[in-house]
Design a protein around this motif. Sequence first.
Motif, short mmCIF file in Angstrom:
data_model
loop_
_atom_site.label_atom_id
_atom_site.label_comp_id
_atom_site.label_asym_id
_atom_site.label_seq_id
_atom_site.Cartn_x
_atom_site.Cartn_y
_atom_site.Cartn_z
N SER A 1 0.83 -1.21 0.00
CA SER A 1 0.00 0.00 0.00
C SER A 1 0.86 1.26 0.00
O SER A 1 0.44 2.30 -0.48
N LEU A 2 2.11 1.16 0.53
CA LEU A 2 3.03 2.30 0.41
C LEU A 2 3.68 2.31 -0.97
O LEU A 2 3.90 3.36 -1.56
N PHE A 3 3.99 1.11 -1.49
CA PHE A 3 4.69 1.03 -2.79
C PHE A 3 3.90 1.69 -3.91
O PHE A 3 4.48 2.37 -4.76
N PHE B 1 14.50 -1.90 -4.47
CA PHE B 1 13.30 -1.10 -4.18
C PHE B 1 12.15 -1.54 -5.09
O PHE B 1 11.05 -1.86 -4.63
N VAL B 2 12.42 -1.55 -6.39
CA VAL B 2 11.36 -1.83 -7.36
C VAL B 2 10.97 -3.32 -7.32
O VAL B 2 9.79 -3.66 -7.34
N VAL B 3 11.98 -4.20 -7.25
CA VAL B 3 11.68 -5.63 -7.25
C VAL B 3 10.85 -5.99 -6.02
O VAL B 3 9.82 -6.68 -6.12
N LEU C 1 10.60 -7.87 -14.49
CA LEU C 1 11.17 -6.53 -14.64
C LEU C 1 12.40 -6.60 -15.54
O LEU C 1 13.03 -7.65 -15.67
N GLY C 2 12.71 -5.48 -16.16
CA GLY C 2 13.88 -5.42 -17.04
C GLY C 2 14.60 -4.10 -16.87
O GLY C 2 14.01 -3.12 -16.40
N GLU C 3 15.88 -4.10 -17.25
CA GLU C 3 16.69 -2.88 -17.16
C GLU C 3 17.05 -2.42 -18.56
O GLU C 3 17.41 -3.24 -19.41
N ALA C 4 16.99 -1.11 -18.80
CA ALA C 4 17.38 -0.59 -20.11
C ALA C 4 17.48 0.92 -20.09
O ALA C 4 16.90 1.58 -19.23
N PHE D 1 7.20 -4.81 -6.48
CA PHE D 1 6.39 -5.65 -7.38
C PHE D 1 6.15 -7.03 -6.75
O PHE D 1 5.09 -7.62 -6.94
N GLN D 2 7.14 -7.53 -5.98
CA GLN D 2 6.90 -8.78 -5.25
C GLN D 2 5.76 -8.60 -4.25
O GLN D 2 4.90 -9.47 -4.11
N SER D 3 5.77 -7.47 -3.54
CA SER D 3 4.74 -7.27 -2.51
C SER D 3 3.35 -7.16 -3.14
O SER D 3 2.35 -7.48 -2.51
N LEU D 4 3.30 -6.70 -4.39
CA LEU D 4 2.02 -6.62 -5.11
C LEU D 4 1.64 -7.96 -5.74
O LEU D 4 0.60 -8.07 -6.38
#
Lengths: 208, 382
Positions: A109-111, B179-181, B207-210, B184-187
């Motif tokens: 929910s924070l993300f 941070f991003v991974v 996810l990808g990097e570019a 998205f895991q938490s979602l």
Amino acid sequence: MLTIKKYSYISPQHAYPLPPHLKAAMAGGIDMGKLYRSLAIDYPKFFKMDTLSKLGFLAAELLTAGEEKGEAEAMNDRSVVCFNKSASLEADIAYSKTIQKENFFPSPSLFVYTLPSIVTGEIAIRHKLRGETSFYVSPEWNAELLVDTVRQIFAAGASQSVIAAWIECEPDSFEAFMMLIGNYAEGLPLSAENANELISDFRIHNIF
Amino acid sequence: MISWIGDSIVSPSGFTSAENYEAAKARRSAIAPHAGDGLAEPYHAAVINKEALAAAFEQRCGSPAGLTPLEQAAILSVAQATEGTGINPASPKVLFVFSSTKGNIHLLDAEADSYDRNKLYLWHTASLIARRFGNPNEPVVVSNACISGACAQIAAMRMIEAGRYEWAVVTGADMASRFVVSGFQSLKALADGQCRPFDANRAGLNLGEAAATIIYGKAKGKAESAKSISLRAGSIRNDANHISGPSRTAEGAFLALNDILKHADKKDIAFVCSHGTATPYNDRMETIALQRAGLDRIPTNSLKGSFGHTLGAAGTLESIISKWALTEGLALGTCGFEEPAQDCALPVAAHNIASGGSCFVKMLSGFGGSNAALLFAKSEED
């Protein structure tokens, strides 16, 4: 001719425009929860939002208060474009605290608030706006960029009106300056000079 | 309308557009398993080898000291994209446009006093790139969730059409930080293995990097445009439905498609390069949008199986790959797609198919209910 029909402003000291009966209640400074409650809105999702979204939500409420509702077609073509300096940094820091290596409980929910453009989505959802929603980042308030961007949105042809805002949150401060712009018979002509003058009235001259 | 002048992609599939196009054409995937250090679980993603990036940067641009991998990839892509175009990036007639969702967000993991805090600001990253090429203008910085790379191209088109600038250097860049991974895991949005766009068994994204850069210029006169490709139209629309889930009626994506179709004849459209993240919701939503827009008989593909979801780079990267495919007369196959999904009744391109159309459509959707559509076209004489 494009005009700035209305505008709103929120900072820790002030909120504009406030209905007369709220002016005394807000005289001691602006607390966003208190402002939300005083506006007598029923929108519980407000309390799930990050500070940036709360700020944008409230500025849009003040901006559109008293506006005729039910013009579904016009709302389909109303756009929201916001600018700030720090993107979603405050929400980023809040989320990063949930992924410390010793204490790893990432909060979905924070993300979801770690994107600055979420505030444009929150405003679109609240007011059922299906125009363009965009978020731009610049090192400081830039009236020329904002006015250029708004003019170009109108030139693209899909928007009847645009809500345009500078909306910034920092750890110890916040500021929202929001304008409703369109081809209206009333209001100030859209120009960088007029936008600069309006925000200066609030920032420097303390005109409320 | 603006003319396409040059491009470059830096991704795990290669450090040039040509290498990346060949990878996509061969349906090669850069998605691989990663241990997930400092995360709850391992994950699959398309991750750039940072030593190889630094070496490529050093060879082309000089020392990478003091530059983050995101900055190195972005600068390398700009240097390569401008090369041979005859455009001087230091000219005041050139605008730099930068698109990113999270920029250098990985720095939040580091000790607070170990880096320049300005690097957390997207405008700082954009300025650093523009200054590196001697450009005097304040860059335009778009951070519009996963549609950022489309919005950056639309911003460039509008600035050039308004006569503000003659050329634009449009760069999208993002990295798969912890941070991003973790987010998205938490979602619960990540696939367990490789993503499967539009597939019956699709179960999430990678996810990808570019970093991917496109150079645009003012629309050329008919005589010089014999082989050029233009960005003819672009539209951004909101669902006004939910901040982290798409509309069930695909409202925003449909409206965006509807806007750009005013500038094209459907029979000229060679293919649609969808957002195609391979989450159950996204791919179904795009199917509905394409059905409502009357584009559900045109080959559709997704490039996410090759490159992963590159977030703020997806708009520029996937436009570049699609532009190369249009030029070669192909609609590329969809890496990861095997078994058609019942809820995605679209002619999804499983393998590369010859395609004679003169246009392609690029779709993107993102959090905040945002959707974008772009229309690219070969010049009329082609």
